[in-house]
Scaffold this active site. Structure first.
Site, short mmCIF file in Angstrom:
data_model
loop_
_atom_site.label_atom_id
_atom_site.label_comp_id
_atom_site.label_asym_id
_atom_site.label_seq_id
_atom_site.Cartn_x
_atom_site.Cartn_y
_atom_site.Cartn_z
N ASP A 30 3.26 -5.53 -10.80
CA ASP A 30 2.11 -5.97 -10.01
C ASP A 30 1.22 -6.86 -10.87
O ASP A 30 0.97 -6.58 -12.04
CB ASP A 30 1.32 -4.74 -9.51
CG ASP A 30 0.38 -5.11 -8.39
OD1 ASP A 30 0.63 -4.71 -7.24
OD2 ASP A 30 -0.62 -5.82 -8.65
N ASN A 86 0.88 0.85 1.60
CA ASN A 86 -0.26 0.51 2.45
C ASN A 86 0.28 -0.14 3.72
O ASN A 86 1.06 -1.09 3.66
CB ASN A 86 -1.21 -0.45 1.72
CG ASN A 86 -1.83 0.19 0.50
OD1 ASN A 86 -2.17 1.37 0.51
ND2 ASN A 86 -1.99 -0.58 -0.56
N GLN A 93 -3.57 -3.06 3.15
CA GLN A 93 -2.43 -3.97 2.93
C GLN A 93 -2.93 -5.41 2.88
O GLN A 93 -3.72 -5.84 3.75
CB GLN A 93 -1.39 -3.80 4.05
CG GLN A 93 -0.13 -4.62 3.78
CD GLN A 93 0.98 -4.39 4.82
OE1 GLN A 93 0.79 -3.65 5.79
NE2 GLN A 93 2.11 -5.04 4.60
N VAL A 95 -0.59 -8.01 1.43
CA VAL A 95 0.61 -8.86 1.54
C VAL A 95 1.47 -8.27 2.65
O VAL A 95 1.92 -7.12 2.55
CB VAL A 95 1.40 -8.91 0.21
CG1 VAL A 95 2.64 -9.77 0.38
CG2 VAL A 95 0.51 -9.45 -0.93
N HIS A 99 6.27 -3.28 1.00
CA HIS A 99 6.53 -3.03 -0.41
C HIS A 99 6.08 -1.63 -0.76
O HIS A 99 5.14 -1.10 -0.18
CB HIS A 99 5.84 -4.06 -1.32
CG HIS A 99 4.38 -4.23 -1.01
ND1 HIS A 99 3.94 -4.95 0.07
CD2 HIS A 99 3.28 -3.76 -1.62
CE1 HIS A 99 2.62 -4.93 0.11
NE2 HIS A 99 2.18 -4.19 -0.91
N ILE A 100 6.75 -1.06 -1.74
CA ILE A 100 6.40 0.27 -2.25
C ILE A 100 5.72 0.09 -3.59
O ILE A 100 6.28 -0.54 -4.50
CB ILE A 100 7.67 1.13 -2.43
CG1 ILE A 100 8.36 1.37 -1.08
CG2 ILE A 100 7.33 2.45 -3.10
CD1 ILE A 100 9.71 2.09 -1.22
P1 AMP Z 1 -0.98 -4.33 -0.77
O1 AMP Z 1 -2.48 -4.38 -0.93
O2 AMP Z 1 -0.46 -2.94 -0.54
O3 AMP Z 1 -0.50 -5.33 0.26
O4 AMP Z 1 -0.39 -4.74 -2.17
C1 AMP Z 1 -0.17 -6.05 -2.55
C2 AMP Z 1 -0.01 -6.02 -4.03
O5 AMP Z 1 0.60 -7.22 -4.43
C3 AMP Z 1 -1.33 -5.91 -4.81
O6 AMP Z 1 -1.30 -4.76 -5.65
C4 AMP Z 1 -1.40 -7.20 -5.59
O7 AMP Z 1 -1.97 -7.05 -6.87
C5 AMP Z 1 0.07 -7.59 -5.66
N1 AMP Z 1 0.34 -9.01 -5.82
C6 AMP Z 1 -0.21 -10.03 -5.13
N2 AMP Z 1 0.29 -11.21 -5.55
C7 AMP Z 1 1.20 -10.91 -6.52
C8 AMP Z 1 2.04 -11.69 -7.36
N3 AMP Z 1 2.08 -13.03 -7.28
N4 AMP Z 1 2.83 -11.06 -8.25
C9 AMP Z 1 2.80 -9.71 -8.35
N5 AMP Z 1 2.02 -8.91 -7.59
C10 AMP Z 1 1.23 -9.51 -6.69
#
Ligand code: AMP
Length: 114
Positions: A30, A86, A93, A95, A99-100
């Site tokens: 992450d 999430n 959430q 993204v 994802h886990i």
């Molecule tokens: P969520 O909030 O559950 O959708 O988690 C999305 C996660 O993706 C967050 O913990 C972000 O820090 C992570 N994230 C966003 N962009 C990137 C990236 N380019 N590379 C790695 N992790 C990312």
């Protein structure tokens, strides 16, 4: 539909620290870790969120969990880790590509007091 950041990482259009990859998923660090160990297990199939998964995704979802288990062993945190998914903007959430989160090295027990 525009690609999500995770599709871009899978397609090598964006850089990322990739810990594991197979034909069904990718595991990355992450970018903004919330714990000393914070990795993401991401299916290559762009399912928007868990609530959009279908019965066809059952095997894939099981696969992701088994990969999370294997990565926990690889990172030597198999005895103490948390798994988070999430689901939906109101649940945090950001993204919209399932994802886990695999988190370790931080005490989350206050979230689940006994
Ligand atoms: P969520 O909030 O559950 O959708 O988690 C999305 C996660 O993706 C967050 O913990 C972000 O820090 C992570 N994230 C966003 N962009 C990137 C990236 N380019 N590379 C790695 N992790 C990312």
């Amino acid at each position: 539909m525009a690609k999500t950041v995770f599709e871009k990482i899978i397609d090598r259009e964006l850089p990322s620290k990739i810990l594991f990859e197979d034909e069904k998923c990718i595991v990355i660090e992450d970018i903004a870790p919330k714990a000393p160990v914070h990795v993401l297990v991401i299916p290559k199939k762009p399912i928007k969120m868990l609530s959009k998964a279908t019965a066809d995704d059952q095997e894939l979802l099981g696969h992701l969990m088994m990969i999370a288990k294997q990565i926990s062993e690889k990172l030597n945190v198999q005895d103490a880790f948390n798994i988070v998914i999430n689901n939906g903007a109101e649940a945090g959430q950001t993204v919209f590509h399932l994802h886990i989160h695999l988190l370790a090295g931080r005490d989350f027990s206050d979230l689940f007091p006994t």
